[in-house]
Write an enzyme that holds these catalytic residues in place. Sequence first.
Site, short mmCIF file in Angstrom:
data_model
loop_
_atom_site.label_atom_id
_atom_site.label_comp_id
_atom_site.label_asym_id
_atom_site.label_seq_id
_atom_site.Cartn_x
_atom_site.Cartn_y
_atom_site.Cartn_z
N ASP A 156 -27.95 -10.67 -8.14
CA ASP A 156 -27.48 -9.96 -6.95
C ASP A 156 -27.83 -8.48 -7.07
O ASP A 156 -27.39 -7.82 -8.00
CB ASP A 156 -25.97 -10.13 -6.80
CG ASP A 156 -25.56 -11.60 -6.79
OD1 ASP A 156 -25.81 -12.26 -5.77
OD2 ASP A 156 -24.99 -12.07 -7.81
N ASP A 171 -27.77 -16.67 -10.13
CA ASP A 171 -28.73 -15.88 -9.36
C ASP A 171 -28.65 -14.42 -9.79
O ASP A 171 -27.90 -14.08 -10.70
CB ASP A 171 -28.45 -16.01 -7.85
CG ASP A 171 -27.17 -15.31 -7.44
OD1 ASP A 171 -26.41 -14.84 -8.31
OD2 ASP A 171 -26.91 -15.23 -6.23
N ASP A 183 -30.57 -12.34 -4.55
CA ASP A 183 -29.98 -11.80 -3.32
C ASP A 183 -30.22 -10.30 -3.27
O ASP A 183 -29.76 -9.58 -4.14
CB ASP A 183 -28.47 -12.08 -3.27
CG ASP A 183 -28.15 -13.55 -3.08
OD1 ASP A 183 -29.02 -14.28 -2.56
OD2 ASP A 183 -27.03 -13.97 -3.43
N1 CTP Z 1 -21.22 -12.63 -1.62
C1 CTP Z 1 -21.08 -12.15 -0.34
N2 CTP Z 1 -21.76 -12.72 0.70
C2 CTP Z 1 -22.59 -13.76 0.47
C3 CTP Z 1 -22.76 -14.26 -0.83
C4 CTP Z 1 -22.04 -13.66 -1.87
O1 CTP Z 1 -20.34 -11.19 -0.14
N3 CTP Z 1 -23.24 -14.32 1.50
C5 CTP Z 1 -20.45 -12.01 -2.71
C6 CTP Z 1 -19.47 -12.99 -3.29
O2 CTP Z 1 -18.23 -12.90 -2.64
C7 CTP Z 1 -19.36 -12.55 -4.71
C8 CTP Z 1 -20.68 -11.85 -5.01
O3 CTP Z 1 -21.32 -11.65 -3.75
O4 CTP Z 1 -18.31 -11.64 -4.82
C9 CTP Z 1 -21.55 -12.62 -5.94
O5 CTP Z 1 -21.72 -13.93 -5.46
P1 CTP Z 1 -22.49 -15.05 -6.28
O6 CTP Z 1 -23.85 -14.60 -6.62
O7 CTP Z 1 -22.39 -16.32 -5.50
O8 CTP Z 1 -21.56 -15.28 -7.56
P2 CTP Z 1 -21.53 -14.55 -8.98
O9 CTP Z 1 -20.14 -14.09 -9.16
O10 CTP Z 1 -22.61 -13.54 -9.09
O11 CTP Z 1 -21.75 -15.74 -9.99
P3 CTP Z 1 -23.16 -16.44 -10.39
O12 CTP Z 1 -23.41 -16.04 -11.79
O13 CTP Z 1 -22.90 -17.90 -10.24
O14 CTP Z 1 -24.21 -15.95 -9.46
MN MN Z 2 -24.58 -14.01 -8.53
MN MN Z 3 -25.50 -14.26 -5.09
#
Ligand code: CTP
Ligand code: MN
Ligand code: MN
Length: 375
Positions: A207, A205, A299
């Site tokens: 962020d 995703d 996000d």
């Molecule tokens: N996070 C958070 N609250 C949420 C979702 C995520 O604080 N409801 C934080 C997670 O703890 C993480 C960061 O946001 O440290 C990124 O989360 P995520 O997008 O799930 O993982 P990524 O490390 O970005 O890996 P990916 O490439 O799979 O997205």
């Molecule tokens: Mn992510």
């Molecule tokens: Mn995320």
Amino acid sequence: GRSPMLLHISWFTECMAAREPVKIEPRHLLEDALETLSKEASFCGSDGRSLAFIRAASVLRSLPSTLTTIEELNRLPGFGEHSKRVVQEILEDGFSAEVERVTQKEKYQTMKLFTNIFGVGMKTANRWYQEGLRSLGDLRNSQKLKLSKQQEAGLQHYEDLNMPVSRAEADLIAKMVEEVAHSFLPGTIITLAGGFRRGKLSGHDVDILITHAQEGREEGLLSKVIGQLQSQGLILYHDLKRNSYHDAFSPDSKSTSNMDHFERSFSIFRLKVASHIGDIGARDHSPESSKDWKAVRVDLVVTPISQYPYALLGWTGSKHFERELRRFSCNEKKMVLNSHALYDTVEQKILAATCEEDIFLYLGLEYMPPSDRNA
Ligand code: CTP
Ligand code: MN
Ligand code: MN
Ligand code: MN
């Protein structure tokens, strides 16, 4: 004894000093195996066992070169007997019978499939499994199944959402958000966080953190940005949550929930991509192959500038790094760390930070750049 965080950091530093060229393949084999067992444990409701496998995989990831002998393994911190046994098996035979067995299990496969749907957690996936549902088709065709709007969108865009998001796509989305945000509020600061900030080349995703140098100016911005993007047909799903920091949260609360309380939207964007006509995909004449857009999970998180360093640290991840860092600050420093603040339980006060470096300093740790947080 020393805390795992310290062990990990000093171990990491020693390894970096003796860094050698990295062989990628076998390392991934070991990590994937441990991650499979971690998933399997969590599907069975054994969170402690799941975490033990995550820790072991994380230790392997921090090594400068591939592990080749069981003796090296014995010198590593954070490895339980079970993890050791699995790694030894793979080092000796090239595969682990236990891991093979797990990946063949119908329950494991179904739980993995279902939990990969946006909006579906362990509980829901397990309930569906118990009800005899096995495939996405089963979910799509079921008459009595009650899906939330989020799950409906997740199911509808399943294939797209389970394709990796590239760095270029992430940058494009961040730029789209920035442009629209600036049209409403010049000076808005947009930051790409998550895995991409840690230097990953792809992710599941995008962020994005949104803030403004003048405290309070960021309030109400997100609904305008989403509204504008929506009117341009760029939003497939969104779910705006308002900020609940002041009514639902106190920094010293014993709540075990890691959820933060920022205004935010966990959304799905409709991203224009180059049409596949003309490339290899053109041989396939299904309507899918001429689709010129892709669903991407985004996000969006709004933070007041006073909490921004904490939000940035919290949203950069990795999840395991955050978990270890929070455990370290609680156990070693008697401080509660989350994405809003650091609370000193001895002094009984919130510690203000202007940048991530401040937070590491409060915790008595050397600053770790995002690329060192891939644990
Ligand atoms: N996070 C958070 N609250 C949420 C979702 C995520 O604080 N409801 C934080 C997670 O703890 C993480 C960061 O946001 O440290 C990124 O989360 P995520 O997008 O799930 O993982 P990524 O490390 O970005 O890996 P990916 O490439 O799979 O997205
Ligand atoms: Mn992510
Ligand atoms: Mn995320
Ligand atoms: Mn993820």
